[in-house]
Motif scaffolding. Structure first.
Motif, PDB file in Angstrom:
ATOM      1  N   LYS A 169       0.821  -1.205   0.000  1.00  0.00           N
ATOM      2  CA  LYS A 169       0.000   0.000   0.000  1.00  0.00           C
ATOM      3  C   LYS A 169       0.859   1.261   0.000  1.00  0.00           C
ATOM      4  N   LEU A 170       1.978   1.205   0.705  1.00  0.00           N
ATOM      5  CA  LEU A 170       2.881   2.358   0.733  1.00  0.00           C
ATOM      6  C   LEU A 170       3.433   2.629  -0.674  1.00  0.00           C
ATOM      7  N   ALA A 171       3.788   1.547  -1.367  1.00  0.00           N
ATOM      8  CA  ALA A 171       4.312   1.708  -2.736  1.00  0.00           C
ATOM      9  C   ALA A 171       3.256   2.372  -3.615  1.00  0.00           C
ATOM     10  N   ARG A 172       2.030   1.919  -3.481  1.00  0.00           N
ATOM     11  CA  ARG A 172       0.936   2.494  -4.275  1.00  0.00           C
ATOM     12  C   ARG A 172       0.735   3.976  -3.934  1.00  0.00           C
ATOM     13  N   GLN A 173       0.645   4.273  -2.650  1.00  0.00           N
ATOM     14  CA  GLN A 173       0.371   5.665  -2.275  1.00  0.00           C
ATOM     15  C   GLN A 173       1.512   6.585  -2.694  1.00  0.00           C
ATOM     16  N   TYR A 174       2.740   6.083  -2.548  1.00  0.00           N
ATOM     17  CA  TYR A 174       3.897   6.875  -2.969  1.00  0.00           C
ATOM     18  C   TYR A 174       3.748   7.260  -4.450  1.00  0.00           C
ATOM     19  N   GLU A 182       1.102   9.834  -5.032  1.00  0.00           N
ATOM     20  CA  GLU A 182       1.459  11.172  -4.530  1.00  0.00           C
ATOM     21  C   GLU A 182       2.547  11.857  -5.351  1.00  0.00           C
ATOM     22  N   ILE A 183       3.359  11.062  -6.037  1.00  0.00           N
ATOM     23  CA  ILE A 183       4.376  11.742  -6.868  1.00  0.00           C
ATOM     24  C   ILE A 183       3.857  11.958  -8.301  1.00  0.00           C
ATOM     25  N   GLY A 184       2.555  11.738  -8.476  1.00  0.00           N
ATOM     26  CA  GLY A 184       1.954  12.015  -9.780  1.00  0.00           C
ATOM     27  C   GLY A 184       1.975  10.839 -10.739  1.00  0.00           C
ATOM     28  N   GLN A 185       2.128   9.634 -10.204  1.00  0.00           N
ATOM     29  CA  GLN A 185       2.167   8.430 -11.050  1.00  0.00           C
ATOM     30  C   GLN A 185       0.944   7.551 -10.737  1.00  0.00           C
ATOM     31  N   THR A 232      -0.281  12.166   5.088  1.00  0.00           N
ATOM     32  CA  THR A 232      -1.044  11.105   5.752  1.00  0.00           C
ATOM     33  C   THR A 232      -0.918   9.795   4.981  1.00  0.00           C
ATOM     34  N   PHE A 233      -0.445   8.778   5.657  1.00  0.00           N
ATOM     35  CA  PHE A 233      -0.393   7.453   5.030  1.00  0.00           C
ATOM     36  C   PHE A 233      -1.778   6.831   5.220  1.00  0.00           C
ATOM     37  N   LEU A 234      -2.444   6.537   4.113  1.00  0.00           N
ATOM     38  CA  LEU A 234      -3.814   6.012   4.165  1.00  0.00           C
ATOM     39  C   LEU A 234      -3.789   4.522   4.436  1.00  0.00           C
ATOM     40  N   HIS A 235      -3.642   4.166   5.693  1.00  0.00           N
ATOM     41  CA  HIS A 235      -3.441   2.742   5.997  1.00  0.00           C
ATOM     42  C   HIS A 235      -3.991   2.422   7.370  1.00  0.00           C
ATOM     43  N   ASP A 268       9.366  11.175   2.150  1.00  0.00           N
ATOM     44  CA  ASP A 268       9.157  12.537   1.636  1.00  0.00           C
ATOM     45  C   ASP A 268       8.107  12.555   0.527  1.00  0.00           C
ATOM     46  N   GLY A 269       7.994  11.416  -0.176  1.00  0.00           N
ATOM     47  CA  GLY A 269       7.029  11.323  -1.283  1.00  0.00           C
ATOM     48  C   GLY A 269       5.591  11.432  -0.802  1.00  0.00           C
ATOM     49  N   ILE A 270       5.336  11.059   0.445  1.00  0.00           N
ATOM     50  CA  ILE A 270       3.960  11.131   0.954  1.00  0.00           C
ATOM     51  C   ILE A 270       3.696  12.579   1.346  1.00  0.00           C
ATOM     52  N   ALA A 271       3.571  13.401   0.307  1.00  0.00           N
ATOM     53  CA  ALA A 271       3.517  14.854   0.504  1.00  0.00           C
ATOM     54  C   ALA A 271       2.208  15.283   1.160  1.00  0.00           C
TER      55      ALA A 271
END
Ligand SMILES: Cc1ncc(COP(=O)(O)O)c(C=O)c1O
Length: 306
Positions: free
Chosen positions: A111-116, A119-122, A303-306, A297-300
């Motif tokens: 989930k962190l990989a996905r949210q990252y 959040e970086i526009g990908q 909030t980590f949605l987890h 830093d990518g989780i600009a």
């Protein structure tokens, strides 16, 4: 009469373990067992270490639980700092997310990989690629990236699956190696690159065990394979997720197994590192997801949605 515990097997009877000390476990009949496997590669510091239970009692007397949405604690802060230090230079400035074990850590990492990536526009990137012979845990997300056929079979219709690429297992190599599998690592890394390219820009991460564990006992990758994998992921914008639930915390002779592949070669610097098992040696259900500064830093949004 049948046990009230929902056991792993209804066909087998289990001895009742009552005590442990160092490498030994005793059952209720007084029989002593030499615990060669440390349960399932869990009890790295041995059974019955008094120092640990004393510290646990002290902590439980002070405070047993607070919710992470409301508080932090001095012990969590201290342990996270220690772990980042233990994980080495690559993780300096990063952060640790604590969980209750390996499977939950894998879920967290996916989930962190996905949210990252979002959040970086990908936002297109949502696939986590993995390997055919692999084990990443018992929960459904972990199962979707694992490769153990028998453990997956009946649940496959319930999970979302992405590409599983070949794994360099030189005893049964997919390539026609005449050099004792010295170079086929590049072929397997090329398989990963093709899979990432076929995902049409949807690959968010790649998860792997640096040294194979539960599904392929203690298989060490051929030279150059992991550095090449790391290079492919970096170049393709795919997060590298090292699952060190089994190999971490000193189990292979280094703090984390990736360090074996990092000095002579280009270096294998995962974006996310997963630990559990030996992390608490069985004294508490505990797992950790260690993320680099870049990922945190990518989780600009903050909030980590987890
Ligand atoms: C590499 C790896 N990842 C994840 C897991 C799952 O960990 P847990 O059993 O703590 O959920 C395991 C467990 O054996 C493992 O070996």
């Amino acid at each position: 009469m049948r046990s009230a515990v929902f056991r792993r097997s209804f066909k087998k009877s289990f001895p009742s373990a009552v005590r442990g000390e160092g490498v030994y476990v005793w059952d209720s009949e007084g029989k002593r067992y030499l615990d060669f496997s440390g349960s399932a590669a869990v009890n790295l510091i041995g059974h019955g270490v008094g120092e640990i239970s004393a510290a646990m009692v002290e902590q439980a007397k002070q405070l047993e639980f607070v919710h992470t949405s409301q508080f932090t604690t001095p012990v969590a802060e201290e342990y996270a700092r220690d772990l980042i230090e233990f994980a080495g230079e690559n993780f300096r400035g990063g952060a640790v997310y604590f969980t209750c074990g390996g499977s939950e850590s894998v879920e967290t990492a996916l989930k962190l990989a996905r949210q990252y990536q979002v959040e970086i526009g990908q936002a297109k990137r949502h696939q986590v690629l993995s390997r055919t012979q692999s084990y990443h845990g018992s929960t459904l997300g972990a199962l979707s990236v694992s490769g153990n056929q028998r453990r997956r079979e009946i649940y496959l219709s319930m999970v979302r699956e992405f590409a599983h690429v070949g794994i360099p297992y030189c005893y049964r190599c997919n390539y026609d190696c005449t050099d004792g599998c010295r170079n086929c690592g590049q072929e397997y890394a090329a398989e990963l690159e093709r899979a990432i390219e076929s995902s049409n820009g949807q690959a968010a991460g790649f998860i792997f065990e640096p040294v194979s564990g539960a599904t392929l006992g203690a298989v060490v990758p051929p030279p150059g394979y992991l550095p090449k994998i790391a290079e492919v992921c970096r170049r393709q914008g795919v997060l590298l997720i090292a699952d060190e639930v089994m190999t971490g915390m000193g189990r292979t002779g280094r703090n984390f197994a990736i360090e074996h592949f990092g000095e002579k070669h280009e270096g294998v610097a995962p974006d996310i590192l997963i630990a559990a098992k030996g992390l608490s040696s069985g004294y508490a259900p505990l797992g950790a997801v260690i993320a680099t500064k870049r990922v945190v830093d990518g989780i600009a949004s903050g909030t980590f949605l987890h």
